[in-house]
Scaffold this motif. Structure first.
Motif, PDB file in Angstrom:
ATOM      1  N   ASP A   1       0.844  -1.210   0.000  1.00  0.00           N
ATOM      2  CA  ASP A   1       0.000   0.000   0.000  1.00  0.00           C
ATOM      3  C   ASP A   1       0.864   1.240   0.000  1.00  0.00           C
ATOM      4  O   ASP A   1       0.619   2.211  -0.735  1.00  0.00           O
TER       5      ASP A   1
ATOM      6  N   ILE B   1       2.335   1.807  -3.348  1.00  0.00           N
ATOM      7  CA  ILE B   1       1.318   2.367  -4.248  1.00  0.00           C
ATOM      8  C   ILE B   1       1.124   3.841  -3.938  1.00  0.00           C
ATOM      9  O   ILE B   1       1.104   4.703  -4.830  1.00  0.00           O
TER      10      ILE B   1
ATOM     11  N   SER C   1       4.045   5.671  -5.027  1.00  0.00           N
ATOM     12  CA  SER C   1       3.992   5.682  -6.479  1.00  0.00           C
ATOM     13  C   SER C   1       3.022   6.782  -6.983  1.00  0.00           C
ATOM     14  O   SER C   1       3.317   7.512  -7.945  1.00  0.00           O
ATOM     15  N   GLN C   2       1.856   6.914  -6.258  1.00  0.00           N
ATOM     16  CA  GLN C   2       0.879   7.956  -6.608  1.00  0.00           C
ATOM     17  C   GLN C   2       1.521   9.343  -6.521  1.00  0.00           C
ATOM     18  O   GLN C   2       1.408  10.183  -7.455  1.00  0.00           O
TER      19      GLN C   2
ATOM     20  N   THR D   1       5.977   5.136 -16.100  1.00  0.00           N
ATOM     21  CA  THR D   1       6.251   3.759 -15.574  1.00  0.00           C
ATOM     22  C   THR D   1       7.372   3.815 -14.528  1.00  0.00           C
ATOM     23  O   THR D   1       8.471   4.311 -14.809  1.00  0.00           O
TER      24      THR D   1
ATOM     25  N   LEU E   1       8.605  -5.224  -9.304  1.00  0.00           N
ATOM     26  CA  LEU E   1       7.330  -4.533  -9.075  1.00  0.00           C
ATOM     27  C   LEU E   1       7.288  -3.310  -9.994  1.00  0.00           C
ATOM     28  O   LEU E   1       8.254  -2.550 -10.037  1.00  0.00           O
TER      29      LEU E   1
ATOM     30  N   ARG F   1       9.620   1.456 -12.074  1.00  0.00           N
ATOM     31  CA  ARG F   1      10.047   0.079 -11.715  1.00  0.00           C
ATOM     32  C   ARG F   1      10.730   0.083 -10.335  1.00  0.00           C
ATOM     33  O   ARG F   1      11.627   0.874 -10.083  1.00  0.00           O
ATOM     34  N   TRP F   2      10.255  -0.801  -9.546  1.00  0.00           N
ATOM     35  CA  TRP F   2      10.791  -0.876  -8.172  1.00  0.00           C
ATOM     36  C   TRP F   2      11.822  -2.000  -8.031  1.00  0.00           C
ATOM     37  O   TRP F   2      11.810  -2.948  -8.764  1.00  0.00           O
TER      38      TRP F   2
ATOM     39  N   THR G   1       4.878   0.005 -11.356  1.00  0.00           N
ATOM     40  CA  THR G   1       3.648   0.808 -11.294  1.00  0.00           C
ATOM     41  C   THR G   1       3.589   1.670 -12.551  1.00  0.00           C
ATOM     42  O   THR G   1       4.611   2.205 -12.990  1.00  0.00           O
ATOM     43  N   GLN G   2       2.407   1.794 -13.130  1.00  0.00           N
ATOM     44  CA  GLN G   2       2.236   2.521 -14.420  1.00  0.00           C
ATOM     45  C   GLN G   2       0.972   3.385 -14.366  1.00  0.00           C
ATOM     46  O   GLN G   2      -0.023   2.930 -13.765  1.00  0.00           O
ATOM     47  N   ARG G   3       1.031   4.554 -14.949  1.00  0.00           N
ATOM     48  CA  ARG G   3      -0.162   5.445 -14.932  1.00  0.00           C
ATOM     49  C   ARG G   3      -0.139   6.444 -16.109  1.00  0.00           C
ATOM     50  O   ARG G   3       0.954   6.845 -16.522  1.00  0.00           O
TER      51      ARG G   3
END
Lengths: 728, 124
Positions: free
Chosen positions: A71, A74, A77-78, A158, A141, A160-161, A143-145
């Motif tokens: 969480d 995320i 990431s947001q 994008t 991991l 990348r973790w 995250t993409q938006r």
């Protein structure tokens, strides 16, 4: 009550079983050294349980944390996407890409978990930034938006973790917690172990040591333990130990009773035995406390009054005053009266005799009785205030039972001894009277013979005397004649022998019956010599027959003995029978009591003569016959005496050897003759005597004597032993 | 007149010995000798005796039988026992059968003395 206790009491043999249990207790399992102590086990158990608990905790915790970290990522990431959106606005709308680059760099810088950031615009322009070495396509991991500007998408962001990003995050947040948990676990484990040790290990060890050392104190503490189980076990152990003590004491008491039963020897008198038994009781029964163990044993008389027989440490005062105790008097007399064990823990009102200077004490007065009859009493002192117990009573009962048995046995022994003494005396009397009977029989037969023998002697004495007188007279007559001849001789030379002289001598010769004298003198002389020989023979036979003073068996000439017997008994048979003999000439000497054997033969001859006499009387004039033969047969010498007396009737044949059996008139026979003959032959000579009957003709008595007697055998053994004694 | 005397015994040596020892009486006595009771009975049947001197125990016919017969046949005959047995004979029997009981050994003098005492008694 006592009976019940006795029922519970183990039999004597249980002492062995008990000893076996003890041995089991002593021999610990061989692999005991390899076994872990209870506390180690407890610790291990706690450790394993703690570790498992920790594993569960850690897994749970890390799972929860992992969710929250995701969480967080995320969320982060947001934030990053929002920054990138703003920067993208500047890049697309204002055409300034530096802000985007700077922001990307800053994001990478600020967040080490991010391995790379990529922004793709619709005009195909791509901005890609990443940390050195980590920007490969294997990012774990992503995250993409869509990046928006004024409500319109301008590109895609994008991020990348790092693959270990979560772990790193986890480690970072859980690290402190872990230490805390472990510490907590160790403390908790320690506490649990300590508790376990205190509540379980220690009591178990305590019980063990209490069992091993029989420490009552330890057990008392354990009974008071807060744990119910420990308390229960300790109580059970306490009871067990008490039971074992009782068993051991009972075993000891059994040994005492056993010893009392077995210590009696036939040589002991009753009081000697009782002394020994009292000592055994006082010495080996542990609860008869005090330094000086005191006690006594009394014997009861017919009226159940007691007499002191054995005493230990009683002191002279008590020994004297209590040497005789009447039934019902004092505790002891009362015990006899009630026929039950009486106990006193101090000298109380039941003690009728109170002695000065005698310290107060407790005592057991135990009657010794058998089949309801009081034989005596066992008195044992116990310390003042002693508490009586069923077990002690039971022991005392068994001890007195043993004493009763022994006393009874002693009585029997004494009775037996006196009976055997009486028997011995009676036997001696019987033997003495037997000897007397034998002697009397011998005397009577000699007396009976005496008349016959006197006749046998008197007859030759008579004619020898007559002949001698005749010879005396004849010699006188002849002297007269010889004188006449002398005179003739004197004048013979002168040839002047007068006719008167010759006539005178002839006259003398006729007067004295010279012819008769010449004929009779030699006959008178030879008959006199014969007469003297007859006397000599009979005297010699008498001597041989009676064989006086012959105590031992000696080798004898049986033929000679029989001849003597025939000679001395001649007068008994010669008027009714002829007697013929058929002797084995080379008969070996036979070991025997010559006098007694001759007696037997005489008896049989006289019996034969009487049997024949009875028949001859009725037949008138005829003579019977007695025929005696000797011969050797199978290591035996056989003497058979056959008569023509008609035989013994069938009905009495088995009785002839019975003592006092006789067919003769009262006063004529004692009925002992053949009975003695039988005893002499079978018992003294180990021979045989039997009779063969030819019904209506006669009887043959057969005596069989062994040629070798035991005496000879024992001599043989002695000879064999001699070399041994020499070497020894 | 010489006396008739009978000697009875089952033992010839005894008779011969008696005969020899009474050789001195051969003038006063006319002696007869019977070997055994049976012979004695025969002799007493044939002639009268002044005295009978008999042994007691003999086979077949014993002295008692002989003396009893003599008593019955000639009560005046003197009856003398000359026995080898030392024990006393039954008193009544002795009284009945004999006038005198002599025990062997007995010298001729004693016998003579006894007969001398007895013979006058039987003379009446």
């Amino acid at each position: 009550m006592l009976n019940q206790t006795q029922g519970v009491m183990p039999p004597l043999s249980s002492a062995a079983g008990e000893a076996e249990d003890c041995r089991l207790d002593e021999s610990l399992p061989p692999d005991l050294g390899k076994k872990r102590p209870l506390w180690v086990n407890a610790l291990l158990t706690t450790a394993i349980a703690g570790m498992l608990a920790m594993a569960v905790i850690f897994w749970t915790v890390s799972y929860v944390f992992k969710q929250s970290f995701a969480d967080q990522i995320i969320h982060e990431s947001q934030g990053a996407m929002a920054v990138l959106e703003v920067a993208s606005y500047y890049a697309t709308v204002k055409g300034d890409k530096k802000i985007l680059e700077a922001v990307t760099e800053a994001l990478l810088e600020a967040t080490p978990e991010i391995s790379s950031i990529e922004v793709t615009f619709h005009d195909k322009h791509i901005l890609k930034r990443g940390k050195g070495g980590r920007e490969s396509g294997d990012a774990g991991l992503v995250t993409q938006r869509d990046l928006m500007s004024y409500g319109l998408p301008v590109g895609v962001g994008t991020i990348r973790w790092n693959p270990g990003a979560l772990d790193q995050l986890h480690a970072k947040s859980v690290g402190e917690l872990e230490g805390l948990v472990i510490a907590l676990m160790v403390v908790l484990g320690g506490l649990i172990t300590a508790m376990f040790y205190r509540l379980a290990v220690k009591p178990v060890n305590g019980i063990y040591s209490a069992l091993a050392t029989r420490s009552r104190t330890t057990l008392r503490e354990l009974v008071n333990s807060p744990s119910r189980e420990v308390s229960k076990i300790a109580f059970a152990v306490k009871r067990l130990l008490r039971a074992q003590d009782a068993l051991e004491a009972a075993g000891q008491e059994d040994k005492v009773v056993g010893a009392m039963l077995s210590m009696s020897t036939p040589e002991q008198t009753v009081s000697e035995y009782l002394e020994a038994a009292l000592h055994e009781v006082l010495e080996h029964v542990p609860w008869l406390g005090g330094k000086e163990k005191r006690g006594a044993i009394f014997l009861a008389d017919e009226r159940e009054n007691l007499t002191l027989v054995a005493a230990a440490n009683l002191g002279s005062v008590i020994s004297t005053s209590c040497s005789r105790v009447a039934k019902g008097h004092c505790l002891c007399g009362k015990a006899v009266d009630s026929a039950s064990i009486l106990f006193a823990d101090h000298v109380d009102e039941r003690f009728d005799t109170r002695l000065e200077n005698i310290e107060d004490h407790g005592q057991y007065s135990v009657p010794i009785s058998k089949n309801g009859k009081v034989l005596g009493l066992l008195l044992v002192y116990v310390p003042l205030g002693h508490e009586a117990s069923d077990r002690e009573m039971s022991f005392l009962q068994r001890a007195t039972a043993a004493l009763a048995l022994a006393i009874e046995q002693k009585h029997y022994e004494e009775e037996l001894r006196s009976t055997s003494h009486q028997l011995h005396e009676a036997n001696e009397q019987v033997e003495a009277s037997h000897r007397q009977v034998m002697q009397a029989e011998k005397l009577s037969s000699i007396g009976q013979l005496a008349a016959g023998i006197a006749h046998e002697i008197n007859t030759p004495v008579q004619f020898v005397g007559d002949n001698t007188r005749f010879l005396d007279e004849a010699f006188t007559d002849l002297s007269e004649l010889i004188d006449g001849y002398e005179e003739i001789l004197k004048v013979a030379n002168t040839k002047d022998v007068s006719k008167e002289l010759i006539d005178k001598v002839r006259e003398i010769s006729e007067e004295i019956e010279l012819d008769y004298l010449v004929e009779e003198i030699p006959s008178a002389i030879s008959q006199s010599i014969e007469g003297v020989e007859r006397i000599s023979t009979i005297v010699q036979s008498m001597k041989e027959f009676s064989h006086p003073g012959c105590v031992d068996m000696a080798p004898c000439d049986i033929n000679k003995g029989i001849s003597s017997t025939i000679n001395v008994s001649r007068n008994e048979w010669k008027y009714c029978a002829t007697l013929s003999t058929e002797f084995e000439q080379n008969l070996p000497l036979v070991p025997c009591f010559a006098g007694e054997l001759n007696q037997v033969i005489l008896n049989i001859i006289v019996n034969a003569a009487h049997a024949i006499g009875d028949r001859v009387d009725s037949d008138k004039g005829e003579l019977g016959n007695i025929h005696i033969t000797t011969r050797v047969r199978d290591e035996h010498v056989e003497i058979s005496i056959k008569d023509t007396g008609g035989g013994v009737p069938e009905a009495i044949r088995t009785k002839v050897f019975d003592p006092f059996f006789t067919t003769k008139e009262v006063g004529k026979g004692t009925g002992q003759g053949l009975a003695i003959a039988h005893s002499v032959i079978t018992q003294k000579h180990k021979g045989k005597l039997h009779l063969e009957v030819e019904e209506g003709v006669g009887t043959t008595f057969v005596i069989s004597l062994p040629l070798a007697q035991e005496v000879a055998q024992s001599t043989h053994v002695q000879i064999e032993l001699e070399p041994e004694t020499e070497t020894a | 007149m010489p006396l008739n005397i009978l000697f009875v015994d089952d033992e010839p040596h005894i008779l011969q010995g008696l005969k020899r020892s009474f050789r001195g009486q051969r003038k006063e006595w006319n002696m007869s000798f019977a070997l055994g009771g049976a012979e004695a009975l025969q002799l007493t049947d044939d002639m009268h005796f002044d005295a009978v001197i008999s042994d007691m125990r003999m086979p077949e016919v014993d002295g008692a039988a002989v003396l009893k017969a003599v008593r019955d046949k000639s009560p005046d005959t003197v009856r003398v026992v000359l026995s080898g047995y030392s024990e006393m004979e039954n008193e009544i029997q002795r009284e009945a059968y004999s006038h005198r009981y002599l025990k062997k050994p007995c010298s001729s003098t004693e016998i003579k003395k006894a007969l001398a005492e007895l013979l006058p008694i039987s003379d009446h």
